[in-house]
Design a protein around this motif. Structure first.
Motif, PDB file in Angstrom:
ATOM      1  N   SER A  56      -2.602  12.683  20.959  1.00 38.75           N
ATOM      2  CA  SER A  56      -3.643  11.981  20.199  1.00 38.75           C
ATOM      3  C   SER A  56      -4.979  12.675  20.404  1.00 38.75           C
ATOM      4  N   TYR A  57      -5.873  12.478  19.457  1.00 35.55           N
ATOM      5  CA  TYR A  57      -7.245  12.956  19.616  1.00 35.55           C
ATOM      6  C   TYR A  57      -8.078  11.879  20.294  1.00 35.55           C
ATOM      7  N   THR A  58      -9.072  12.290  21.043  1.00 39.05           N
ATOM      8  CA  THR A  58      -9.968  11.347  21.712  1.00 39.05           C
ATOM      9  C   THR A  58     -11.085  10.928  20.755  1.00 39.05           C
ATOM     10  N   ALA A  59     -11.824   9.909  21.142  1.00 42.90           N
ATOM     11  CA  ALA A  59     -12.972   9.470  20.351  1.00 42.90           C
ATOM     12  C   ALA A  59     -13.995  10.601  20.235  1.00 42.90           C
ATOM     13  N   LEU A  60     -14.141  11.388  21.287  1.00 44.89           N
ATOM     14  CA  LEU A  60     -15.062  12.519  21.261  1.00 44.89           C
ATOM     15  C   LEU A  60     -14.623  13.550  20.217  1.00 44.89           C
ATOM     16  N   ASP A  61     -13.316  13.811  20.137  1.00 43.22           N
ATOM     17  CA  ASP A  61     -12.795  14.737  19.123  1.00 43.22           C
ATOM     18  C   ASP A  61     -13.115  14.234  17.716  1.00 43.22           C
ATOM     19  N   ARG A  62     -12.994  12.925  17.517  1.00 42.86           N
ATOM     20  CA  ARG A  62     -13.203  12.322  16.204  1.00 42.86           C
ATOM     21  C   ARG A  62     -14.686  12.202  15.838  1.00 42.86           C
ATOM     22  N   ALA A  63     -15.562  12.263  16.818  1.00 39.71           N
ATOM     23  CA  ALA A  63     -16.992  12.041  16.588  1.00 39.71           C
ATOM     24  C   ALA A  63     -17.610  13.063  15.634  1.00 39.71           C
ATOM     25  N   GLU A  69      -8.943   9.388  11.790  1.00 45.11           N
ATOM     26  CA  GLU A  69      -8.301   8.426  12.686  1.00 45.11           C
ATOM     27  C   GLU A  69      -6.784   8.623  12.739  1.00 45.11           C
TER      28      GLU A  69
END
Length: 118
Positions: A56-63, A69
């Motif tokens: 999975s990607y982290t919230a930081l990756d998605r920022a 998502e």
């Protein structure tokens, strides 16, 4: 690629296999049939079996906004794949098929990192 980089890639591959981490992955590439006409090309699917894992990607990756998502991070053990993945390929892992959004690798080419999207 130097001998040390090849050895490092093989060591990483061996360690992951020994830990029973990788699963079956299939990279599918669409090739144009050379016998078809340019104005009506015929495509053939070619499957390339390999080993990898889904993360999975982290919230930081998605920022940054480039990772959605629903995107997943698929890591392919490079020594198990005979081709270099591209954004025109699709990838199947865990019974789901994803479009390849981006492809990168580490300096030793031990792993292909694929950003994949449903």
């Amino acid at each position: 690629m130097s001998i040390r980089e090849v050895e490092l890639a093989e060591q990483i591959n061996d360690a992951l296999v020994e830990a029973n981490i990788p699963v079956a992955v299939t990279i599918t590439r669409q090739l144009i049939d050379p016998e078809s006409t340019p104005w009506a090309p015929t495509y053939t699917s070619v499957n390339h079996a390999c080993q990898g894992l889904r993360d999975s990607y982290t919230a930081l990756d998605r920022a940054g906004g480039n990772v959605l998502e629903t995107d997943v991070n698929i890591l392919i053990l490079a020594p198990t794949l005979a081709i270099e993945p591209s954004t025109s390929d699709s990838v199947r892992i865990g019974g789901k098929t994803y479009a390849v959004i981006s492809v990168s690798t580490d300096p030793a080419t031990a792993l292909w990192e694929i950003q994949a999207r449903v």
